[in-house]
Structures are given as structure tokens and as C-alpha cells.
Design a protein around this motif. Structure first.
Motif, PDB file in Angstrom:
ATOM      1  N   TYR A  85       0.988  15.054   0.967  1.00  0.00           N
ATOM      2  CA  TYR A  85       1.566  14.455  -0.241  1.00  0.00           C
ATOM      3  C   TYR A  85       1.576  15.482  -1.381  1.00  0.00           C
ATOM      4  O   TYR A  85       2.612  16.000  -1.749  1.00  0.00           O
ATOM      5  CB  TYR A  85       0.804  13.189  -0.645  1.00  0.00           C
ATOM      6  N   GLN A 142       1.725   0.138   5.208  1.00  0.00           N
ATOM      7  CA  GLN A 142       1.424   1.400   5.894  1.00  0.00           C
ATOM      8  C   GLN A 142       2.492   2.457   5.604  1.00  0.00           C
ATOM      9  O   GLN A 142       3.572   2.122   5.130  1.00  0.00           O
ATOM     10  CB  GLN A 142       1.310   1.179   7.384  1.00  0.00           C
ATOM     11  N   PRO A 143       2.191   3.735   5.902  1.00  0.00           N
ATOM     12  CA  PRO A 143       3.190   4.779   5.632  1.00  0.00           C
ATOM     13  C   PRO A 143       4.443   4.590   6.494  1.00  0.00           C
ATOM     14  O   PRO A 143       4.383   3.964   7.545  1.00  0.00           O
ATOM     15  CB  PRO A 143       2.476   6.077   6.019  1.00  0.00           C
ATOM     16  N   LYS A 178       0.823  -1.228   0.000  1.00  0.00           N
ATOM     17  CA  LYS A 178       0.000   0.000   0.000  1.00  0.00           C
ATOM     18  C   LYS A 178       0.854   1.275   0.000  1.00  0.00           C
ATOM     19  O   LYS A 178       0.390   2.325  -0.398  1.00  0.00           O
ATOM     20  CB  LYS A 178      -0.908   0.008   1.236  1.00  0.00           C
ATOM     21  N   HIS A 179       2.068   1.174   0.520  1.00  0.00           N
ATOM     22  CA  HIS A 179       2.942   2.358   0.592  1.00  0.00           C
ATOM     23  C   HIS A 179       4.376   1.944   0.263  1.00  0.00           C
ATOM     24  O   HIS A 179       4.766   0.803   0.493  1.00  0.00           O
ATOM     25  CB  HIS A 179       2.926   2.955   2.005  1.00  0.00           C
ATOM     26  N   PRO A 200       1.969   6.776  -1.183  1.00  0.00           N
ATOM     27  CA  PRO A 200       0.981   5.710  -1.366  1.00  0.00           C
ATOM     28  C   PRO A 200       1.165   5.058  -2.734  1.00  0.00           C
ATOM     29  O   PRO A 200       1.562   5.712  -3.697  1.00  0.00           O
ATOM     30  CB  PRO A 200      -0.369   6.441  -1.297  1.00  0.00           C
ATOM     31  N   ASP A 209      -2.871  13.378   8.779  1.00  0.00           N
ATOM     32  CA  ASP A 209      -2.225  12.645   7.677  1.00  0.00           C
ATOM     33  C   ASP A 209      -1.011  13.420   7.166  1.00  0.00           C
ATOM     34  O   ASP A 209      -0.977  14.647   7.236  1.00  0.00           O
ATOM     35  CB  ASP A 209      -3.216  12.495   6.508  1.00  0.00           C
TER      36      ASP A 209
END
Ligand code: MTE
Length: 394
Positions: free
Chosen positions: A276, A247-248, A159-160, A184, A273
Motif C-alpha cells: 500500500y 476484504q481486499p 473494511k476495504h 483499507p 500482503d
């Protein structure tokens, strides 16, 4: 007095960076570059230099470093790719250049803190006091991140993607950590599954060339990511490791910093968050603030940059000399390349005698127009209200 280049070299040495670069690739730094801090090295060009050309010469390209400029031995250098991949990789510099197709991408890079000094004037904010020059444009060449991840057999649950630099950045509570970024997966593959063959027109790069030459040490030699349309913090210099995750990144510069915060408390840092995409922004680069001009027709010039959403562009730039009561449309220059690059603009405006406030604002194709005022935030990020300079007209 030290020659600017030697001064910067000395400054870098003081930060713990190399005084000797075997590749002899020290950045040529243009005279007049405004050094905002020498330890670490942070510098921006005078605004007038930004509008001389669509592509910013390397020596005028802003430099934003949180720590030292590491000295990298290219013979032992490896780019590690790990995490949610079937086949972790340890790539030499030559392998990155030779095993993947090279792609050329024109991209404007801007720091999230560009124009912080204006927000600081409302209520002081710590951090580099950037004027509107923490933005520059270059043509980058590199391998696409998508192809590197494809070779590593990226897993469907990815996902990241995290990026780790080889620099040492001093932590607030002592010790050092490296600078890291994270994006992402949709930025790399659009909304499709990571099959490795879905690429946007301006892919995320693991870049080795800037303006036709190897990256200079201050701009990330030997490899850096280039993430068009995202804040500069995601374009990680001196790239040492790529990690695929669900995850980030937990790195400070993703988990805590580079977030729009009202108070900058640990609780708020956790809740918000990461930033980006960039925001739509524009600035007047000529005339300079405080310039003495003759009454009558004068040329105003600047840049405008659309928020980093795919397909978004600058629709128009306007200039006002009556605090926004009336506006004159500027002429957009020819965009030389890139979906995530700025537009340079000019406007011929008749200036009356006296102290005149010249304002500019940009509107993008999503319909967003830069506001007259922008709420203050604790880190001074993404400041994009009308840019103004006051000139003295006789
Ligand atoms: N990468 C590393 N390793 N260390 C850094 O301090 N700074 C980031 C990014 N990549 C940074 C980094 C930030 S905040 C910006 S705005 C851009 O690099 C600036 O790139 P430049 O110095 O080439 O202009």
C-alpha cells in the motif's frame, strides 16, 4: 519520423485504444519522453525534466498503463458504487462533479516499480524497465471518496474499498481482465469508524481534474482515484466501479501482483500482503548519468519522497562523491503543497577530475535512511537504495 504525439497516438491505436477521442483530450506528451513500451503505453520523462518545477507538467507526467486506454462515452458513462452499502449508486460524470464538494489535493504519484532497472542490473526482472522517472507530482481536483461512500450509506462492517478500471488488460493465460485496486478503510477515515465526516488533510479523491484540466485519456479520463501516499497502482484510472467489502479486492493487481516477493510463486503470492504505502526514496536528476562536467563547483539536483505514512516528511537529503564515506547536506526546495508530495533539492558540490560516482540518500522524520544496498525482489518493487550517477569530470 512520426511526431512524438502522433507516435503515441499510433501506439495507443495499436494497443486497441481509441484513435479518435471525441473530447479531444489526447495527452500532449513532451518531446524526449522515454517510451518504455508502446503496447501498453508506458513512458517516463528524462530525469532532468522532473526537477524543472515542483508540479510536473501533464505532458511530462509518467504514464503507466497495463492495458489499453479506453474510449469513454461521457453521455453513457456511470460510476457504480456497490457492495457493503445501504444505497448503491450509479453516478453520471456531472453528478460526481456537482453533488459533492470539490477538493484540491497536491500529490506525488509513484509506481512501485520505479527504479526497477537498477534491481534488474543485479538479476534481470521482467516488467517495465523503469529508471527513476516513474514518479511525478500534480494538483488533482475531485470529490472525496468519503463523501461518495457517505451518500451510498457505507455499512459499519466495511473494511476495504475496491476500485475497478474500464480497461482491458491481457491475462497471462489468455483473455482479458480489467485493472483493479483496493485500499483499507483506515486510509479513508483514519482509525475512526466510517461516519463520513473524518477526513485527513489529504483525502482520497475520485478525481476529474489534473493540473487544472480534465484528466487526459492516458491519465484516466473521465475519473480516477488518487490515493496520496500509496503506490500508484492504487490510484485507479478510468474508474468504473467502487465496491465496499470486508476484504481486499480479488483483482490480480491486488491479490497476486504488487507484492514484494522473493520467488514469485503462486504460494508466495497468496501468503504476502499487498503493497500500500510508498517507501522513502530519492534520486539524482541532474547531472544525467554520463554527463561531461568541468572540475570545480557543480550543482546536483533531484527529488526525495517520504514513505506514505501520515505526517512523515523528508528530514534531509545528502550527497556523497566518495561512495558514502562523507556526505554533504542538500538544500530542500520550498514544498509548494501537499502532505504526500516530494521535495526537490539541490546541492553545490566540488567535483574533482576523473570519473566520479555521485550518490544521494534521504532520511525521513521516522528516522529511516535509504540504505547503501537493498535486497533484490522478484518483481523489482520499492527499490530505494542510494541513487547513483557516474559523471565524467575534466
Ligand atoms: N488504472 C488502470 N485502470 N489501469 C492501469 O494500468 N496503472 C496503475 C495506476 N492506475 C493503471 C491504473 C499504476 S501501476 C500506476 S503507477 C498509476 O496508475 C500511474 O498513473 P499515471 O499513468 O497517471 O501516471
Amino acid at each position: 519520423m512520426l511526431h512524438r504525439r502522433n507516435f503515441l497516438r499510433t501506439a495507443a491505436a495499436l494497443t486497441g485504444a481509441a484513435t479518435f477521442c471525441p473530447q479531444n483530450l489526447w495527452a500532449e506528451v513532451a518531446p524526449g519522453m522515454l517510451v518504455r513500451s508502446d503496447k501498453p503505453l508506458n513512458a517516463e520523462p528524462p530525469l532532468a525534466d522532473l526537477v524543472k518545477d515542483f508540479f510536473t507538467p501533464v505532458e511530462s507526467f509518467f504514464i503507466r498503463s497495463h492495458g489499453n486506454t479506453p474510449e469513454v462515452d461521457i453521455k453513457t458513462y456511470r460510476l457504480r458504487v456497490e457492495g457493503l452499502v445501504g444505497k448503491p449508486l450509479d453516478l453520471t460524470f456531472s453528478e460526481v462533479k456537482e453533488k459533492f464538494r470539490s477538493r484540491t489535493v497536491a500529490a506525488t504519484i509513484t509506481c512501485a516499480g520505479n527504479r526497477r532497472i537498477e534491481m534488474s542490473a543485479v538479476k534481470p526482472i521482467s516488467g517495465v524497465q523503469w529508471d527513476a522517472g516513474a514518479i511525478s507530482t500534480a494538483e488533482w481536483i475531485g470529490a472525496t471518496l468519503a463523501e461518495i461512500l457517505q451518500m451510498a450509506e457505507i455499512k459499519p462492517e466495511a473494511k476495504h474499498v475496491w476500485f475497478d478500471g474500464l480497461d482491458d488488460v491481457a491475462k497471462k493465460d489468455g483473455g482479458f481482465e480489467n485493472f483493479g485496486g483496493s485500499i483499507p478503510i483506515e486510509k479513508i477515515y483514519g482509525h475512526n469508524k466510517p461516519t463520513g465526516n473524518v477526513m485527513s488533510a489529504d483525502p482520497v479523491l475520485v478525481a476529474y481534474h489534473m493540473a487544472g484540466k480534465p484528466l487526459s485519456p492516458d491519465h484516466g479520463y473521465p475519473l480516477r482515484t488518487i490515493v496520496p501516499g500509496f503506490i500508484g497502482a492504487r490510484s485507479v484510472k478510468w474508474l468504473g466501479k467502487i465496491t465496499v467489502s470486508d476484504q481486499p479486492s480479488p483483482n490480480h493487481y491486488v491479490a497476486d501482483a504488487y507484492k514484494v516477493l522473493a520467488e514469485d510463486t503462486p504460494a508466495e503470492q497468496r501468503a504476502k500482503d499487498p503493497i500500500y504505502e510508498t517507501v522513502t526514496n530519492a534520486a539524482i536528476c541532474l547531472p544525467s548519468a554520463g554527463a561531461k562536467l568541468s572540475a570545480g563547483k557543480n550543482s546536483i539536483a533531484g527529488y526525495a519522497f517520504a514513505a506514505g505514512l501520515a505526517g512523515n516528511r523528508i528530514k534531509q537529503v545528502e550527497v556523497s562523491i566518495d561512495h558514502g564515506r562523507t556526505w554533504t547536506k542538500a538544500m530542500l526546495g520550498k514544498k509548494k503543497a501537499g502532505a504526500f508530495t516530494w521535495d526537490l533539492w539541490t546541492a553545490d558540490i566540488v567535483l574533482p577530475a576523473g570519473d566520479v560516482t555521485v550518490s544521494c540518500r534521504a532520511t525521513d522524520e521516522s528516522g529511516f535512511t535509504m540504505p547503501a544496498e537493498k535486497p533484490w525482489n522478484a518483481k523489482g518493487y520499492l527499490f530505494n537504495s542510494w541513487h547513483q550517477v557516474v559523471v565524467s569530470v575534466q
